[in-house]
Design a protein around this motif. Structure first.
Motif, mmCIF file in Angstrom:
data_model
loop_
_atom_site.group_PDB
_atom_site.id
_atom_site.type_symbol
_atom_site.label_atom_id
_atom_site.label_comp_id
_atom_site.label_asym_id
_atom_site.label_seq_id
_atom_site.Cartn_x
_atom_site.Cartn_y
_atom_site.Cartn_z
ATOM 1 N N PRO A 78 33.540 58.577 25.921
ATOM 2 C CA PRO A 78 32.156 58.710 25.456
ATOM 3 C C PRO A 78 31.987 59.992 24.660
ATOM 4 O O PRO A 78 32.407 61.065 25.096
ATOM 5 N N SER A 107 28.186 56.623 25.119
ATOM 6 C CA SER A 107 27.533 57.798 25.722
ATOM 7 C C SER A 107 26.035 57.556 25.883
ATOM 8 O O SER A 107 25.412 56.894 25.041
ATOM 9 N N THR A 157 29.058 61.362 34.493
ATOM 10 C CA THR A 157 29.668 62.639 34.119
ATOM 11 C C THR A 157 29.230 63.718 35.097
ATOM 12 O O THR A 157 28.039 63.985 35.264
ATOM 13 N N ASP A 311 41.747 62.844 30.655
ATOM 14 C CA ASP A 311 41.545 63.112 29.234
ATOM 15 C C ASP A 311 41.562 64.596 28.982
ATOM 16 O O ASP A 311 41.706 65.391 29.899
ATOM 17 N N GLY A 313 42.502 66.988 25.228
ATOM 18 C CA GLY A 313 43.584 67.606 24.472
ATOM 19 C C GLY A 313 44.612 66.665 23.878
ATOM 20 O O GLY A 313 45.578 67.125 23.272
HETATM 21 C C1 LIG Z 1 31.721 65.414 20.047
HETATM 22 C C2 LIG Z 1 31.918 65.138 21.501
HETATM 23 C C3 LIG Z 1 30.859 64.666 22.263
HETATM 24 C C4 LIG Z 1 31.043 64.381 23.611
HETATM 25 N N1 LIG Z 1 30.016 63.837 24.324
HETATM 26 C C5 LIG Z 1 30.218 63.472 25.612
HETATM 27 C C6 LIG Z 1 29.192 62.803 26.327
HETATM 28 O O1 LIG Z 1 28.124 62.494 25.807
HETATM 29 N N2 LIG Z 1 29.437 62.498 27.627
HETATM 30 C C7 LIG Z 1 30.626 62.795 28.236
HETATM 31 O O2 LIG Z 1 30.801 62.504 29.430
HETATM 32 N N3 LIG Z 1 31.619 63.408 27.565
HETATM 33 C C8 LIG Z 1 31.443 63.735 26.281
HETATM 34 N N4 LIG Z 1 32.470 64.332 25.579
HETATM 35 C C9 LIG Z 1 33.763 64.564 26.237
HETATM 36 C C10 LIG Z 1 34.687 63.354 26.049
HETATM 37 O O3 LIG Z 1 34.222 62.237 26.751
HETATM 38 C C11 LIG Z 1 36.117 63.662 26.549
HETATM 39 O O4 LIG Z 1 36.073 64.113 27.875
HETATM 40 C C12 LIG Z 1 36.824 64.714 25.685
HETATM 41 O O5 LIG Z 1 36.447 64.593 24.342
HETATM 42 C C13 LIG Z 1 38.336 64.541 25.801
HETATM 43 O O6 LIG Z 1 39.002 65.514 25.055
HETATM 44 P P1 LIG Z 1 39.599 65.244 23.593
HETATM 45 O O7 LIG Z 1 38.442 65.265 22.657
HETATM 46 O O8 LIG Z 1 40.504 66.410 23.390
HETATM 47 O O9 LIG Z 1 40.306 63.907 23.623
HETATM 48 C C14 LIG Z 1 32.304 64.628 24.228
HETATM 49 C C15 LIG Z 1 33.365 65.098 23.458
HETATM 50 C C16 LIG Z 1 33.185 65.341 22.108
HETATM 51 C C17 LIG Z 1 34.366 65.828 21.306
#
Ligand SMILES: Cc1cc2nc3c(=O)[nH]c(=O)nc-3n(C[C@H](O)[C@H](O)[C@H](O)COP(=O)(O)O)c2cc1C
Length: 394
Positions: A78, A107, A157, A311, A313
């Motif tokens: 998400p 999300s 979350t 998740d 990285g």
């Molecule tokens: C732009 C962005 C927005 C995100 N928004 C949410 C969110 O709304 N809810 C959530 O649980 N995690 C959110 N995340 C975290 C991601 O779900 C995930 O845990 C994380 O991006 C994993 O790392 P990675 O980007 O290195 O793959 C967000 C991440 C990014 C990069």
């Protein structure tokens, strides 16, 4: 797209296309970005020992996840405001995930509603990530809408009790609500492809993009000066709240953002079906341990009681294999699909996912395995170079 050969190529393309404020919102971490650097270091420090001459002539990445067969051990994570990266971005991500045969987690803070995403991607496996609003009755109504969209899997979350300290957003003037400054207006104006193709298209059709799930009485354009109290994120969430949510949700229930075996056991005790071992991509707290260092202990503690996902990285197929070898059953991708989406819309997101799947397949072949699951059960093959990780694994 042939020149975009790896995740960093897509990231560089995304950097050119997106306004700086939006690019950095996606790309960067928090405070001094130590957690972000450590994520990379933790994955680079892991080596996987191969078995030679295993004689396999095929690999099968198919994975069983919560009773569904998916094409590879991957989920599109998400990510808030993906609809700002490309017009109708969340529906594009859902279709890209469906093309790749993996789930897409919507999300709470998406631009497009779950109903529109379902209409735009009828065949997709949709999950829904929940941020609980202060007004719990509004959260309940939202969950009814989610369930009505054939969305069986709910992800709570747990790692965002406050707004993180992201100084670059303040410098760039990137905020929700959006407040116009000379800097961010120039930023948008100097990225014409995004300005016309994304923002211009929204303004010409449905108007200023918003958080799509916010109830209509509170739903303002992202330029609105304040978000009503009822839909502020509930920062006082505790395990009793999560237990109640678990009990009221009929489908699969996952807690995202777990980093200790104790919390993983709490999640198992309240009846969660899965957890995501995650540092939110290094975006929330800058002094967290890495998922790689926490996974073995967590997977030993609860792996028999629930499904452990991970998740944060991941930039290569080998990073996915490293998390699997440390005990994760599947791995979420956050930034990578967004960079694909920014670079070439839906086609770019598909290309990115297929590229990571190819990388997994190639690495698996070199390691001498014919499926990703067998790598996970061969955990001792993982070599963690950092002494902290070695200690954890003893
Ligand atoms: C732009 C962005 C927005 C995100 N928004 C949410 C969110 O709304 N809810 C959530 O649980 N995690 C959110 N995340 C975290 C991601 O779900 C995930 O845990 C994380 O991006 C994993 O790392 P990675 O980007 O290195 O793959 C967000 C991440 C990014 C990069």
């Amino acid at each position: 797209m042939s020149v975009l050969l790896n995740a960093d190529d897509f990231r560089q393309r995304a950097r050119r296309i997106l306004p700086r404020g939006l690019f950095e919102y996606i790309d960067r971490g928090t405070e001094d970005e130590t957690a972000l650097r450590k994520l990379r270091e933790s994955l680079d420090a892991i080596t996987l020992r191969p078995s030679a001459l295993t004689g396999h002539d095929w690999r099968d990445l198919k994975t069983q996840l919560f009773g569904t067969t998916i094409a590879a051990p991957l989920i599109v994570a998400p990510t808030a405001l993906a609809g700002l990266v490309s017009y109708d971005g969340e529906a594009k991500l859902a279709r890209a995930a469906a093309t790749a045969g993996i789930p897409f987690c919507v999300s709470t803070q998406s631009v497009t509603t779950i109903e529109s995403i379902r209409r735009g991607a009828p065949g997709a496996i949709l999950w829904f990530q929940l941020y609980v609003w202060r007004d719990r009755s509004l959260t309940e109504q939202l969950l009814k809408r989610v369930a009505a969209c054939d969305c069986d899997c709910l992800v709570i979350t747990a790692d965002t009790p406050l707004s993180p300290n992201r100084e670059y957003n303040r410098r760039n003037g990137f905020s929700i609500p959006f407040s116009p400054t000379v800097r961010n207006i120039v930023d948008m104006a100097t990225h014409p492809r995004w300005l016309l193709g994304v923002m211009g298209r929204y303004l010409a059709t449905e108007g200023m993009p918003t958080y799509g799930h916010y109830p209509s009485e509170f739903r303002g354009a992202i330029t609105r000066p304040s978000v009503a109290d009822a839909v502020r994120l509930e920062h006082r969430l505790n395990w009793d709240d999560v237990r109640r949510l678990r009990d009221s949700w009929q489908g699969t229930f996952i807690v995202k953002g777990i980093l200790t075996a104790e919390d993983a056991e709490m999640a198992a005790d309240i009846g969660a079906d899965g957890i995501v071992v995650s540092t939110h991509g290094g975006r929330n707290l800058d002094c967290l341990p890495t998922p790689a260092s926490c996974l073995p202990k967590i997977s030993r503690a609860v792996g028999a009681r629930l499904t452990v996902l991970a998740d944060s990285g991941v930039r290569r197929g080998t990073d996915v294999l490293k998390y699997l070898s440390l005990g994760a059953e599947s791995v979420q991708l956050g930034r990578l699909p967004l960079w694909g989406l920014a670079a070439h819309g839906e086609k770019g997101a598909v290309a990115m996912l297929q590229m990571i799947i190819r990388e997994i397949d190639t690495a698996l072949g070199f390691l001498g395995f014919c499926n990703a699951g067998s790598l996970r059960t061969a955990q001792p093959l993982t070599d963690c170079c950092s002494s902290a990780e070695r200690q954890l694994r003893q």
